[in-house]
Design an enzyme around this catalytic site. Structure first.
Site, PDB file in Angstrom:
ATOM      1  N   HIS A 137      -3.357  -5.175   0.135  1.00 32.91           N
ATOM      2  CA  HIS A 137      -2.864  -5.708   1.410  1.00 32.91           C
ATOM      3  C   HIS A 137      -2.869  -7.239   1.384  1.00 32.91           C
ATOM      4  CE1 HIS A 137      -2.700  -2.009   3.932  1.00 32.91           C
ATOM      5  NE2 HIS A 137      -3.581  -1.575   3.042  1.00 32.91           N
ATOM      6  N   GLU A 189      -1.347  -9.267   3.206  1.00 36.86           N
ATOM      7  CA  GLU A 189      -1.245  -9.885   4.534  1.00 36.86           C
ATOM      8  C   GLU A 189      -2.595 -10.371   5.061  1.00 36.86           C
ATOM      9  OE1 GLU A 189      -1.621  -5.368   5.466  1.00 36.86           O
ATOM     10  OE2 GLU A 189      -0.875  -6.677   3.875  1.00 36.86           O
ATOM     11  N   CYS A 202       0.847  -1.200   0.000  1.00 36.04           N
ATOM     12  CA  CYS A 202       0.000   0.000   0.000  1.00 36.04           C
ATOM     13  C   CYS A 202       0.883   1.252   0.000  1.00 36.04           C
ATOM     14  CB  CYS A 202      -0.966  -0.047   1.173  1.00 36.04           C
ATOM     15  SG  CYS A 202      -2.350   1.105   1.019  1.00 36.04           S
TER      16      CYS A 202
END
Length: 534
Positions: free
Chosen positions: A505, A507, A381
């Site tokens: 993102h 993750e 990001c």
């Protein structure tokens, strides 16, 4: 009929209610049941989206774009089921909905009260998550600590749920601290007794007590808690500190947690299949290599601000035979003079997402070091945007290159709002939730093994397409775009072994038994980098 499990906490906060709920969810899933999870938070914010990470840690984003509590990340990682907007409810959202209904005349002139209107709103939310997911079991964690004034409506609502669905279809689990007094060498059950008494005074009678302890409890303490809290001894389960977070389900199952829950809910205790989880734990314990990754951000004093990133790094290590040591680097302390010293001992650099200009110059200095020294780099990001700004300044020669987020009047805004975003209220310009990405970069294709993926977003500013051609001409490749090609989703610097920046993102989609491919390959290249140094 859907079964309901409610997890409350007592004595102190931070005992691991979320891990307990997530672990139980995984165990029930391994018994063949479809599980949905949700978190009820007593604070008055509408959601955590505008809160400082120092308050409650990271904001976890679901597939449908809900900004939620970090515990939902635990639920997804353990249970491996995507959650949705019905998985997190706050006091603020409850009152927002109730007052909106009142203004719209939906209460037909009634006096709006905590009971029944506020509690009905909470119950509706609890029931809805089960309907939306078609779950066999809904696990609901109540945030805060028993006795907090702000959590009382939630406790009253779950009392009513038990009354409506029947006690055979509802299980109350209370997670509480059993402290050990070193001076007298004994465990103390009194705090747990008082916490349970508080719950009982609200009409909630726990079926299971999960005792948070650092050392195994004597059987005498278990018996004492069971007697004073009115549960069977088998329903007093110890929750020990484990070396690896993902050992928690196995640790709790040794005390027959899921078997006991199935018994209370009158569910068939189907044979539990622990094979996949045990294989994952075996891989974790067998890791023989170690890498050090610099995580460079401005909230590093609170590690929970980057919880999903830290977990995804660990997941990457699980699949590459590597223990991942994180070096937490405060970006506000970095500059061109000290960055080499700060990063000289690491094997990779990760710059995570964030908002605001504080600490950005330190991140740019770190990114420049990684690009110039072939240090494996993953930018997430804002981390991608930092890579773009750094390249524009030091390769394209635009020394004033920046993002219009930090420098609204800049002449070289390589990161900017899209033209159709100008004039829109701030809340209407955020990209939230899952969006498709067309994969076109060599390194990205190597990682994903696919030409198209879906990833979760949480950002407002984009790569400025006015500079796109110049970037590619000077050596930074566009590695991913929106399906129509109008938005840049990822960049790569092909001169380096691994230098990837993504606008999304990754993750949030990483799992301990299925690491996200970008994190897996980032750690793989970090291992290679370390081996080449030796």
């Amino acid at each position: 009929m859907t079964k309901y499990i409610f997890v409350t906490g007592g004595v102190v906060s931070g005992l691991g209610k979320g891990i307990t709920a997530a672990s139980l969810g995984r165990l029930l899933k391994m018994r063949g049941y479809k599980v949905a999870s949700q978190k009820l938070d007593p604070y008055i914010n509408i959601d955590p989206g505008t809160m400082s990470p120092y308050q409650h840690g990271e904001v976890f984003v679901t597939e449908d774009g809900a900004e939620t509590d970090l515990d939902l990340g635990h639920y997804e990682r353990f249970i491996d089921e995507n959650l949705n907007k019905f998985s997190n409810l706050t006091t603020g959202k409850v009152y927002w909905n109730v007052l909106t209904k009142e203004r719209n005349g939906e209460y037909l002139g009634q006096t709006v009260q905590v009971i029944p209107h506020v509690t009905n709103e909470i119950k509706s939310f609890i029931y809805q998550v089960g309907k939306e997911t078609n779950a066999d079991i809904v696990i609901t964690e109540i945030g805060g600590t028993t006795g907090d004034i702000e959590s009382q409506p939630f406790l009253e609502a779950i009392r009513q749920v038990a009354r409506e669905v029947g006690r055979d279809n509802c299980c109350f689990i209370h997670v509480t601290l059993v402290p050990y007094i070193s001076g007298s060498c004994e465990f103390k059950s009194k705090p747990t007794q008082h916490s349970v008494k508080e719950l009982q005074g609200m009409g909630i009678f726990p079926d299971i007590i999960v005792a948070r302890v650092d050392e195994p409890m004597p059987e005498s303490i278990r018996e004492k808690i069971a007697m004073f809290c009115n549960v069977e001894p088998r329903c007093c389960i110890e929750n020990l500190t484990v070396p690896v977070l993902y050992e928690a389900p196995m640790m709790l199952e040794k005390s027959n947690l899921s078997t006991t829950v199935c018994d209370i809910l009158h569910l068939a205790p189907n044979k539990i299949d622990l094979t996949e989880w045990e294989e994952m734990l075996n891989r974790i314990h067998a890791r023989s290599k170690t890498v050090k990754i610099a995580l460079c951000g401005k909230y590093v004093q609170l590690h929970d601000a980057y919880l999903s990133v830290a977990e995804a790094l660990a997941h990457g290590g699980y699949e590459t035979n590597a223990k991942v040591e994180i070096k937490w680097v405060d970006s506000e302390t970095l500059d061109a003079k000290n960055v080499a010293k700060a990063l000289s001992d690491v094997d990779g650099l990760l710059i995570p997402g964030g908002f605001g200009g504080r600490g950005v110059e330190g991140k740019i200095a770190a990114c420049k070091y990684a690009r110039e020294h072939n240090l494996p780099y993953l930018g997430i990001c804002l981390g991608m945007q930092v890579a773009v700004i750094e390249f524009a300044r030091n390769v394209l020669g635009y020394v004033d290159a920046n993002s219009s987020e930090f420098c609204p009047e800049g002449t070289h805004s390589v990161i900017d709002l899209m033209p159709d975003q100008y004039g829109v209220k701030m809340g209407g310009t955020m990209r939230l939730g899952a969006y498709p990405c067309k994969v076109i970069g060599k390194r990205m294709k190597e990682s994903y093994g696919s030409d198209s993926v879906s990833e979760r977003h949480r950002h407002r500013f984009e790569f400025n397409n006015d500079f796109r051609e110049e970037f590619e001409r000077k050596g930074m490749n566009i590695a991913g775009t929106s399906p129509d090609g109008s938005l840049v989703e990822a960049v790569e610097y092909p001169k380096n072994d691994f230098f990837v920046g993504v606008q999304f993102h990754p993750e949030f989609k990483s799992r301990p038994n299925n690491a996200h491919p970008l994190f897996r390959d980032f750690i793989r290249y970090a291992v290679k980098f370390k081996e080449n140094k030796l």
